[in-house]
Write a protein that holds these residues in place. Structure first.
Motif, mmCIF file in Angstrom:
data_model
loop_
_atom_site.group_PDB
_atom_site.id
_atom_site.type_symbol
_atom_site.label_atom_id
_atom_site.label_comp_id
_atom_site.label_asym_id
_atom_site.label_seq_id
_atom_site.Cartn_x
_atom_site.Cartn_y
_atom_site.Cartn_z
ATOM 1 N N GLY A 118 0.818 -1.212 0.000
ATOM 2 C CA GLY A 118 0.000 0.000 0.000
ATOM 3 C C GLY A 118 0.850 1.259 0.000
ATOM 4 O O GLY A 118 0.538 2.233 -0.700
ATOM 5 N N ASP A 119 1.931 1.257 0.780
ATOM 6 C CA ASP A 119 2.825 2.416 0.824
ATOM 7 C C ASP A 119 3.518 2.619 -0.521
ATOM 8 O O ASP A 119 3.735 3.755 -0.956
ATOM 9 C CB ASP A 119 3.873 2.240 1.926
ATOM 10 C CG ASP A 119 3.271 2.301 3.316
ATOM 11 O OD1 ASP A 119 2.221 2.952 3.480
ATOM 12 O OD2 ASP A 119 3.849 1.689 4.243
ATOM 13 N N VAL A 120 3.867 1.523 -1.178
ATOM 14 C CA VAL A 120 4.519 1.621 -2.489
ATOM 15 C C VAL A 120 3.552 2.199 -3.514
ATOM 16 O O VAL A 120 3.914 3.085 -4.301
ATOM 17 C CB VAL A 120 5.036 0.245 -2.950
ATOM 18 C CG1 VAL A 120 5.656 0.353 -4.340
ATOM 19 C CG2 VAL A 120 6.048 -0.305 -1.958
ATOM 20 N N ILE A 121 2.321 1.708 -3.502
ATOM 21 C CA ILE A 121 1.323 2.213 -4.454
ATOM 22 C C ILE A 121 1.107 3.705 -4.245
ATOM 23 O O ILE A 121 1.081 4.491 -5.205
ATOM 24 C CB ILE A 121 0.001 1.438 -4.301
ATOM 25 C CG1 ILE A 121 0.182 0.003 -4.790
ATOM 26 C CG2 ILE A 121 -1.130 2.130 -5.077
ATOM 27 C CD1 ILE A 121 -1.014 -0.897 -4.546
ATOM 28 N N ARG A 122 0.966 4.121 -2.999
ATOM 29 C CA ARG A 122 0.766 5.552 -2.717
ATOM 30 C C ARG A 122 1.996 6.366 -3.110
ATOM 31 O O ARG A 122 1.880 7.480 -3.628
ATOM 32 C CB ARG A 122 0.436 5.747 -1.241
ATOM 33 C CG ARG A 122 -0.972 5.291 -0.867
ATOM 34 C CD ARG A 122 -1.318 5.664 0.556
ATOM 35 N NE ARG A 122 -0.561 4.880 1.523
ATOM 36 C CZ ARG A 122 -0.941 3.699 1.986
ATOM 37 N NH1 ARG A 122 -2.078 3.147 1.566
ATOM 38 N NH2 ARG A 122 -0.212 3.041 2.876
ATOM 39 N N GLY A 123 3.177 5.806 -2.884
ATOM 40 C CA GLY A 123 4.401 6.511 -3.257
ATOM 41 C C GLY A 123 4.521 6.691 -4.759
ATOM 42 O O GLY A 123 4.877 7.776 -5.236
ATOM 43 N N LEU A 124 4.216 5.644 -5.505
ATOM 44 C CA LEU A 124 4.278 5.744 -6.963
ATOM 45 C C LEU A 124 3.213 6.695 -7.497
ATOM 46 O O LEU A 124 3.446 7.388 -8.498
ATOM 47 C CB LEU A 124 4.110 4.369 -7.588
ATOM 48 C CG LEU A 124 5.295 3.407 -7.427
ATOM 49 C CD1 LEU A 124 4.951 2.028 -7.973
ATOM 50 C CD2 LEU A 124 6.541 3.955 -8.116
ATOM 51 N N ALA A 125 2.067 6.739 -6.848
ATOM 52 C CA ALA A 125 1.021 7.669 -7.287
ATOM 53 C C ALA A 125 1.504 9.115 -7.207
ATOM 54 O O ALA A 125 1.105 9.961 -8.018
ATOM 55 C CB ALA A 125 -0.237 7.475 -6.447
ATOM 56 N N GLN A 126 2.384 9.404 -6.264
ATOM 57 C CA GLN A 126 2.920 10.760 -6.134
ATOM 58 C C GLN A 126 3.849 11.120 -7.284
ATOM 59 O O GLN A 126 4.091 12.303 -7.545
ATOM 60 C CB GLN A 126 3.645 10.898 -4.797
ATOM 61 C CG GLN A 126 2.719 10.801 -3.596
ATOM 62 C CD GLN A 126 3.468 10.889 -2.271
ATOM 63 O OE1 GLN A 126 4.677 11.134 -2.242
ATOM 64 N NE2 GLN A 126 2.762 10.666 -1.180
ATOM 65 N N TRP A 127 4.352 10.126 -7.986
ATOM 66 C CA TRP A 127 5.235 10.393 -9.126
ATOM 67 C C TRP A 127 4.475 10.963 -10.312
ATOM 68 O O TRP A 127 5.079 11.372 -11.298
ATOM 69 C CB TRP A 127 5.937 9.102 -9.543
ATOM 70 C CG TRP A 127 7.030 8.671 -8.615
ATOM 71 C CD1 TRP A 127 7.223 9.077 -7.325
ATOM 72 C CD2 TRP A 127 8.074 7.721 -8.892
ATOM 73 N NE1 TRP A 127 8.313 8.443 -6.776
ATOM 74 C CE2 TRP A 127 8.852 7.606 -7.720
ATOM 75 C CE3 TRP A 127 8.402 6.947 -10.003
ATOM 76 C CZ2 TRP A 127 9.962 6.763 -7.643
ATOM 77 C CZ3 TRP A 127 9.506 6.107 -9.930
ATOM 78 C CH2 TRP A 127 10.274 6.019 -8.763
ATOM 79 N N ARG A 128 3.151 10.983 -10.255
ATOM 80 C CA ARG A 128 2.361 11.472 -11.387
ATOM 81 C C ARG A 128 2.675 12.919 -11.727
ATOM 82 O O ARG A 128 2.498 13.349 -12.871
ATOM 83 C CB ARG A 128 0.860 11.339 -11.096
ATOM 84 C CG ARG A 128 0.337 12.258 -9.989
ATOM 85 C CD ARG A 128 -1.090 11.907 -9.626
ATOM 86 N NE ARG A 128 -1.671 12.826 -8.645
ATOM 87 C CZ ARG A 128 -1.490 12.717 -7.339
ATOM 88 N NH1 ARG A 128 -0.727 11.734 -6.851
ATOM 89 N NH2 ARG A 128 -2.059 13.581 -6.515
ATOM 90 N N SER A 129 3.154 13.688 -10.749
ATOM 91 C CA SER A 129 3.461 15.100 -10.967
ATOM 92 C C SER A 129 4.955 15.348 -11.106
ATOM 93 O O SER A 129 5.404 16.499 -11.002
ATOM 94 C CB SER A 129 2.891 15.941 -9.817
ATOM 95 O OG SER A 129 1.491 15.780 -9.726
ATOM 96 N N ALA A 130 5.731 14.298 -11.336
ATOM 97 C CA ALA A 130 7.184 14.443 -11.479
ATOM 98 C C ALA A 130 7.513 15.355 -12.652
ATOM 99 O O ALA A 130 6.763 15.441 -13.633
ATOM 100 C CB ALA A 130 7.834 13.076 -11.674
ATOM 101 N N SER A 131 8.637 16.023 -12.553
ATOM 102 C CA SER A 131 9.022 16.983 -13.590
ATOM 103 C C SER A 131 9.544 16.308 -14.854
ATOM 104 O O SER A 131 9.585 16.926 -15.916
ATOM 105 C CB SER A 131 10.099 17.929 -13.046
ATOM 106 O OG SER A 131 11.245 17.199 -12.626
ATOM 107 N N THR A 132 9.942 15.056 -14.761
ATOM 108 C CA THR A 132 10.476 14.357 -15.927
ATOM 109 C C THR A 132 9.498 13.302 -16.416
ATOM 110 O O THR A 132 8.902 12.565 -15.617
ATOM 111 C CB THR A 132 11.834 13.696 -15.624
ATOM 112 O OG1 THR A 132 12.162 12.775 -16.672
ATOM 113 C CG2 THR A 132 11.794 12.921 -14.326
ATOM 114 N N LYS A 133 9.355 13.211 -17.733
ATOM 115 C CA LYS A 133 8.448 12.225 -18.327
ATOM 116 C C LYS A 133 8.871 10.801 -17.998
ATOM 117 O O LYS A 133 8.024 9.893 -17.921
ATOM 118 C CB LYS A 133 8.389 12.409 -19.842
ATOM 119 C CG LYS A 133 9.722 12.174 -20.544
ATOM 120 C CD LYS A 133 9.629 12.484 -22.027
ATOM 121 C CE LYS A 133 10.964 12.292 -22.731
ATOM 122 N NZ LYS A 133 10.888 12.668 -24.168
#
Length: 236
Positions: A118-133
């Motif tokens: 669950g923590d991994v899924i939430r962490g990866l979801a935060q990457w949606r706004s990363a500055s690099t494609k």
């Protein structure tokens, strides 16, 4: 006598000639054992793997990926996501093949562990706004490894839809392709959720993305949604 520099040693052992994957992994396992990494804290091995991923040579980066997936796979934790994110922002990971392998083989291995998932899924979801494609793409492709399980994995469907709702706005081909892949895989388990998402966001999808998203749906549903996509994108 084993050389003191493990990175120089693994590069020497692997050489430059292409090797079958099984042979490559066998060489890395022997190198890992000879340097005694199995008897050291996992943090030591992780630092070596990250050092390989920080090198510019694709061969070194692929070696780092194998190390993280194989001897260290069971030692990966959600807390490692911060170090992985820095590989994209500095940037070290910006080769399409390497990024895709990192997403599926390292991040996918991390997601395969039920403990802390669950923590991994939430962490990866935060990457949606990363500055690099490349970081955004990695998040999508990692989540795609679990996507066929849909809501049987708590919070997975919501996380995928949240990520895609942000990434689909990008005109970058890599982002569009990644959205297509993860929604295609999610459609195997949650076709109605994917259809609802498609109807809402079709106007932002490239033609290739739209076709990928609907490729595993029933023929009639696929035809209807592609017609919807044509209408939505012709109004621009």
């Amino acid at each position: 006598m084993v050389p003191r520099d493990p990175i120089a040693d693994v590069r020497r052992r692997l050489g430059r000639a292409p090797r079958p994957p099984a042979k490559l992994r066998a060489i890395i396992r022997a190198w890992w054992g000879d340097h005694g990494f199995a008897d050291l804290p996992a943090s030591v091995g992780k630092r070596v793997a990250l050092a390989l991923l920080e090198r510019r040579a694709v061969e070194d980066q692929l070696t780092g990926i194998i190390v993280l997936q194989q001897p260290l796979g069971e030692q990966l934790r959600a807390s490692d996501l911060a170090s992985f994110a820095r590989l994209f922002t500095r940037p070290h990971l910006d080769d399409a093949m390497v990024v895709d392998m990192f997403a599926t083989n390292v991040l996918g291995t991390l997601l395969a562990r039920e403990t802390g998932r669950g923590d991994v899924i939430r962490g990866l979801a935060q990457w949606r706004s990363a500055s690099t494609k490349w970081q955004r793409r990695a998040a999508c492709l990692a989540l795609a490894t679990l996507a066929p399980r849909g809501d049987s994995v708590h919070g997975l469907t919501d996380a995928i839809l949240l990520v895609c709702a942000t990434v689909v706005w990008s005109r970058e081909e890599e982002d569009q392709a990644a959205v297509g892949v993860v929604l295609r895989e999610l459609s195997r388990a949650e076709p109605l959720c994917v259809e609802a998402f498609f109807r809402r966001y079709a106007r932002f999808m490239s033609r290739a993305c739209a076709r990928a998203v609907v490729s595993k749906l029933a023929p009639g549903q696929r035809t209807e949604l592609l017609a919807h996509h044509r209408r939505a994108t012709s109004i621009r």
